[in-house]
Design a protein around this motif. Sequence first.
Motif, PDB file in Angstrom:
ATOM      1  N   THR A 116       0.857  -1.014   0.069  1.00  0.00           N
ATOM      2  CA  THR A 116      -0.103  -0.228  -0.081  1.00  0.00           C
ATOM      3  C   THR A 116       1.239   1.466  -0.293  1.00  0.00           C
ATOM      4  O   THR A 116       1.942   1.119   0.875  1.00  0.00           O
ATOM      5  CB  THR A 116      -0.971   0.440   1.306  1.00  0.00           C
ATOM      6  OG1 THR A 116      -1.732  -1.086   1.256  1.00  0.00           O
ATOM      7  CG2 THR A 116      -2.209   1.179   1.335  1.00  0.00           C
ATOM      8  N   SER A 155       0.797   5.084   0.362  1.00  0.00           N
ATOM      9  CA  SER A 155      -0.224   6.365   1.384  1.00  0.00           C
ATOM     10  C   SER A 155      -0.269   7.598   1.311  1.00  0.00           C
ATOM     11  O   SER A 155      -1.078   8.374   1.551  1.00  0.00           O
ATOM     12  CB  SER A 155      -1.555   5.282   1.908  1.00  0.00           C
ATOM     13  OG  SER A 155       0.233   5.262   3.493  1.00  0.00           O
ATOM     14  N   GLY A 162      -3.721   1.861  -3.363  1.00  0.00           N
ATOM     15  CA  GLY A 162      -3.100   2.681  -2.562  1.00  0.00           C
ATOM     16  C   GLY A 162      -3.957   3.826  -3.045  1.00  0.00           C
ATOM     17  O   GLY A 162      -4.484   3.586  -4.026  1.00  0.00           O
ATOM     18  N   THR A 163      -3.196   5.172  -3.112  1.00  0.00           N
ATOM     19  CA  THR A 163      -4.216   6.255  -3.138  1.00  0.00           C
ATOM     20  C   THR A 163      -2.441   6.696  -4.460  1.00  0.00           C
ATOM     21  O   THR A 163      -3.071   8.111  -4.829  1.00  0.00           O
ATOM     22  CB  THR A 163      -4.018   7.426  -2.252  1.00  0.00           C
ATOM     23  OG1 THR A 163      -2.152   7.458  -2.066  1.00  0.00           O
ATOM     24  CG2 THR A 163      -4.882   7.219  -0.842  1.00  0.00           C
ATOM     25  N   THR A 180      -5.648  -0.542  -7.590  1.00  0.00           N
ATOM     26  CA  THR A 180      -6.404   0.980  -7.522  1.00  0.00           C
ATOM     27  C   THR A 180      -5.976   1.380  -9.161  1.00  0.00           C
ATOM     28  O   THR A 180      -5.078   1.167  -9.379  1.00  0.00           O
ATOM     29  CB  THR A 180      -6.279   1.614  -6.402  1.00  0.00           C
ATOM     30  OG1 THR A 180      -5.144   2.110  -6.328  1.00  0.00           O
ATOM     31  CG2 THR A 180      -7.273   0.952  -5.031  1.00  0.00           C
ATOM     32  N   ALA A 240      -4.879   4.177  -9.794  1.00  0.00           N
ATOM     33  CA  ALA A 240      -4.230   5.412  -9.305  1.00  0.00           C
ATOM     34  C   ALA A 240      -2.990   4.547  -9.195  1.00  0.00           C
ATOM     35  O   ALA A 240      -2.004   5.242  -9.531  1.00  0.00           O
ATOM     36  CB  ALA A 240      -4.341   6.267  -8.101  1.00  0.00           C
TER      37      ALA A 240
END
Length: 191
Positions: A133, A135, A156-157, A177, A179
Amino acid sequence: MRGTNGTKRQGKLSVLITACAGVVACTASMSQAGNIWDGGGGDGNWNTFTNWNSDTTPVSPTLLTFGGTAQLISNNNLFAADTTFNGLTFSAGAGAFTLSGAGITLGGTVTNSSASLQTIDLGLKMTGQRTFTLSGGGDITVGGLITGSAGLVANGTGGTLTLTNTNTNSGATTIGTAAMTVAIGNDAALG
């Protein structure tokens, strides 16, 4: 035992519950002692107890957390290869760490909450699907050999998970994700 109202029993029960709660709290804090890298030692070795919070080295299978900006070249010279840890976390504000030395069995997630690139050059044996992840805006590069019977998920973002070794893990590598980006250093990097 006095009477039938249970007053004395309630008192003993209350003391027993309080004592048990104290033991549980003490045990919980002891199991967390030493699992956060603060880099307070004179080198980057995991066996230098002053590099860990509470000046206590971690015990397996705890989650290892790396924070701060001291002793960023961190070497696992404390544990035998394939010792299990319940994950690796890089805290918000952490500098750009490079983890090396004896490989570990990864029993949990890898999380980068910092804005720095984190490099994992120690081997990662995976016994179950593990999530990486990102973030905090920083990326993760895994240069250590990834082995085992499981895959990984990039989540993650936003950011890039880069795999550079000729990995032999048998599970799939997936992007959790939109992103996220997974970059590979060679044709066998995905296992």
